[in-house]
Scaffold this motif. Structure first.
Motif, PDB file in Angstrom:
ATOM      1  N   MET A  12       0.967  -1.197   0.198  1.00 48.34           N
ATOM      2  CA  MET A  12       0.115  -0.062  -0.006  1.00 48.34           C
ATOM      3  C   MET A  12       0.764   1.328   0.093  1.00 48.34           C
ATOM      4  O   MET A  12       0.549   2.230  -0.600  1.00 48.34           O
ATOM      5  CB  MET A  12      -0.794   0.069   1.227  1.00 48.34           C
ATOM      6  CG  MET A  12      -1.664   1.296   1.121  1.00 48.34           C
ATOM      7  SD  MET A  12      -2.817   1.354   2.830  1.00 48.34           S
ATOM      8  CE  MET A  12      -4.431   0.596   2.028  1.00 48.34           C
ATOM      9  N   THR A  13       2.103   1.219   0.979  1.00 49.24           N
ATOM     10  CA  THR A  13       2.912   2.409   0.760  1.00 49.24           C
ATOM     11  C   THR A  13       3.376   2.663  -0.484  1.00 49.24           C
ATOM     12  O   THR A  13       3.513   3.809  -1.013  1.00 49.24           O
ATOM     13  CB  THR A  13       3.948   2.211   1.954  1.00 49.24           C
ATOM     14  OG1 THR A  13       3.337   1.814   3.108  1.00 49.24           O
ATOM     15  CG2 THR A  13       4.986   3.367   2.172  1.00 49.24           C
ATOM     16  N   GLU A  30       0.603   4.028  -2.882  1.00 47.33           N
ATOM     17  CA  GLU A  30       0.337   5.378  -2.311  1.00 47.33           C
ATOM     18  C   GLU A  30       1.557   6.256  -2.994  1.00 47.33           C
ATOM     19  O   GLU A  30       1.316   7.394  -3.229  1.00 47.33           O
ATOM     20  CB  GLU A  30       0.489   5.444  -0.899  1.00 47.33           C
ATOM     21  CG  GLU A  30      -0.969   5.246  -0.302  1.00 47.33           C
ATOM     22  CD  GLU A  30      -0.751   5.489   1.214  1.00 47.33           C
ATOM     23  OE1 GLU A  30      -2.060   5.755   1.884  1.00 47.33           O
ATOM     24  OE2 GLU A  30       0.128   5.381   1.878  1.00 47.33           O
ATOM     25  N   ASP A  31       2.696   5.999  -2.854  1.00 50.84           N
ATOM     26  CA  ASP A  31       3.820   6.788  -3.689  1.00 50.84           C
ATOM     27  C   ASP A  31       3.612   6.946  -5.032  1.00 50.84           C
ATOM     28  O   ASP A  31       3.763   7.871  -5.612  1.00 50.84           O
ATOM     29  CB  ASP A  31       5.041   6.071  -3.266  1.00 50.84           C
ATOM     30  CG  ASP A  31       6.423   6.864  -3.851  1.00 50.84           C
ATOM     31  OD1 ASP A  31       6.371   7.829  -3.754  1.00 50.84           O
ATOM     32  OD2 ASP A  31       7.082   6.208  -4.810  1.00 50.84           O
ATOM     33  N   PHE A  55       0.591   7.140  -6.368  1.00 53.46           N
ATOM     34  CA  PHE A  55      -0.463   8.133  -6.398  1.00 53.46           C
ATOM     35  C   PHE A  55       0.075   9.521  -6.136  1.00 53.46           C
ATOM     36  O   PHE A  55      -0.130  10.350  -6.893  1.00 53.46           O
ATOM     37  CB  PHE A  55      -1.477   7.752  -5.297  1.00 53.46           C
ATOM     38  CG  PHE A  55      -2.480   8.605  -5.041  1.00 53.46           C
ATOM     39  CD1 PHE A  55      -3.600   8.910  -6.200  1.00 53.46           C
ATOM     40  CD2 PHE A  55      -2.364   9.533  -4.017  1.00 53.46           C
ATOM     41  CE1 PHE A  55      -4.688   9.714  -5.745  1.00 53.46           C
ATOM     42  CE2 PHE A  55      -3.563  10.543  -3.953  1.00 53.46           C
ATOM     43  CZ  PHE A  55      -4.498  10.730  -4.944  1.00 53.46           C
ATOM     44  N   ALA A  62      -4.277  -1.675  -6.226  1.00 56.40           N
ATOM     45  CA  ALA A  62      -4.854  -1.260  -5.184  1.00 56.40           C
ATOM     46  C   ALA A  62      -6.146  -1.722  -5.095  1.00 56.40           C
ATOM     47  O   ALA A  62      -6.692  -1.892  -3.933  1.00 56.40           O
ATOM     48  CB  ALA A  62      -4.682   0.357  -4.869  1.00 56.40           C
ATOM     49  N   SER A  91      -4.940   3.593   4.836  1.00 49.75           N
ATOM     50  CA  SER A  91      -3.840   4.657   4.207  1.00 49.75           C
ATOM     51  C   SER A  91      -3.598   5.841   4.900  1.00 49.75           C
ATOM     52  O   SER A  91      -4.452   6.430   5.540  1.00 49.75           O
ATOM     53  CB  SER A  91      -4.947   5.151   2.898  1.00 49.75           C
ATOM     54  OG  SER A  91      -4.253   6.093   2.204  1.00 49.75           O
ATOM     55  N   ASN A 108      -3.250   8.625   3.408  1.00 47.98           N
ATOM     56  CA  ASN A 108      -3.541   9.781   2.565  1.00 47.98           C
ATOM     57  C   ASN A 108      -5.034   9.372   2.263  1.00 47.98           C
ATOM     58  O   ASN A 108      -5.334   8.582   1.295  1.00 47.98           O
ATOM     59  CB  ASN A 108      -2.931   9.800   1.210  1.00 47.98           C
ATOM     60  CG  ASN A 108      -3.129  11.263   0.213  1.00 47.98           C
ATOM     61  OD1 ASN A 108      -4.051  11.611   0.608  1.00 47.98           O
ATOM     62  ND2 ASN A 108      -2.194  11.255  -0.599  1.00 47.98           N
ATOM     63  N   PHE A 128      -5.784   9.264  -1.408  1.00 47.18           N
ATOM     64  CA  PHE A 128      -5.565   8.094  -2.061  1.00 47.18           C
ATOM     65  C   PHE A 128      -6.801   7.061  -2.234  1.00 47.18           C
ATOM     66  O   PHE A 128      -7.186   6.435  -2.941  1.00 47.18           O
ATOM     67  CB  PHE A 128      -4.215   7.083  -1.468  1.00 47.18           C
ATOM     68  CG  PHE A 128      -4.146   5.916  -1.877  1.00 47.18           C
ATOM     69  CD1 PHE A 128      -3.551   5.528  -3.297  1.00 47.18           C
ATOM     70  CD2 PHE A 128      -4.159   4.751  -0.897  1.00 47.18           C
ATOM     71  CE1 PHE A 128      -3.353   4.474  -3.557  1.00 47.18           C
ATOM     72  CE2 PHE A 128      -3.909   3.526  -1.425  1.00 47.18           C
ATOM     73  CZ  PHE A 128      -3.418   3.393  -2.631  1.00 47.18           C
ATOM     74  N   SER A 129      -7.455   6.805  -0.607  1.00 50.17           N
ATOM     75  CA  SER A 129      -8.393   6.161  -0.851  1.00 50.17           C
ATOM     76  C   SER A 129      -9.621   6.387  -1.548  1.00 50.17           C
ATOM     77  O   SER A 129     -10.119   5.289  -2.217  1.00 50.17           O
ATOM     78  CB  SER A 129      -8.830   5.799   0.780  1.00 50.17           C
ATOM     79  OG  SER A 129      -7.778   5.351   1.424  1.00 50.17           O
TER      80      SER A 129
END
Length: 182
Positions: free
Chosen positions: A93-94, A97-98, A100, A120, A134, A136, A139-140
């Motif tokens: 996930m990290t 997210e990066d 994103f 994701a 998350s 962020n 992001f979600s």
């Protein structure tokens, strides 16, 4: 030659020089941007290669991922192994997210972003079940929005996991969700 003519010619020459300098600056900025994007892409690729190579070298973990997640044999995963899966999925996930974040900043192209959003979206059921949160909220929201698009088709293992998770309690209950600093 009159002084006014000389001043006009020298001003015009200086202006042409400034324009030529700006044109070269624009080309250099575009070239540096392409180099930066290439470096980002290479770093991301090397990160993925290192992650998957580490799975290949750890036979027990590789079997766990193959049996438990790829083959959808979720009941075969012990509580301790679920903690390993938790750490794997938290890292995943990290990393997504990066992607994103970098996409929002214009540093990653659309194809990488779409691929990552699809990954994701497919992982969201397991992330929710494992209580991975998350850092962020945007992001979600982006993942949820992607899941509402016609191009998102849930994978078979994601669908099977959703059904399995309904009748199985997460091993992360009572452990608390890690707090992240934004």
């Amino acid at each position: 030659m009159k002084t006014n003519t000389f001043i006009t010619l020298s001003t015009a020459t200086a202006n042409v020089g400034v324009l030529v300098g700006l044109v070269f600056l624009i080309f250099e900025i575009k070239q540096n941007s392409a180099i930066a994007l290439s470096q980002i892409r290479q770093e991301r690729s090397l990160s993925g290669i290192a992650e998957y190579s580490s799975y290949a070298q750890n036979q027990a973990f590789s079997r766990l991922i193959g049996r438990g997640l790829r083959n959808a044999e979720f009941d075969s995963i012990s509580p301790d192994e679920w903690h390993q899966v938790y750490n794997l999925e938290l890292a995943r996930m990290t990393r997504i997210e990066d992607v994103f974040f970098q996409y929002q900043e214009g540093l990653i192209d659309e194809s990488v972003y779409r691929f990552s959003m699809a990954m994701a979206a497919g992982k969201m059921p397991i992330w929710k079940w494992l209580k991975i949160v998350s850092v962020n909220p945007d992001f979600s929201a982006a993942v949820d929005a992607f899941m509402d698009t016609p191009e998102y088709v849930p994978s078979q293992s994601s669908t099977i996991f959703k059904e399995w998770a309904k009748s199985n309690e997460s091993p992360m209950r009572g452990l608390g969700v890690p707090r992240f600093i934004q």
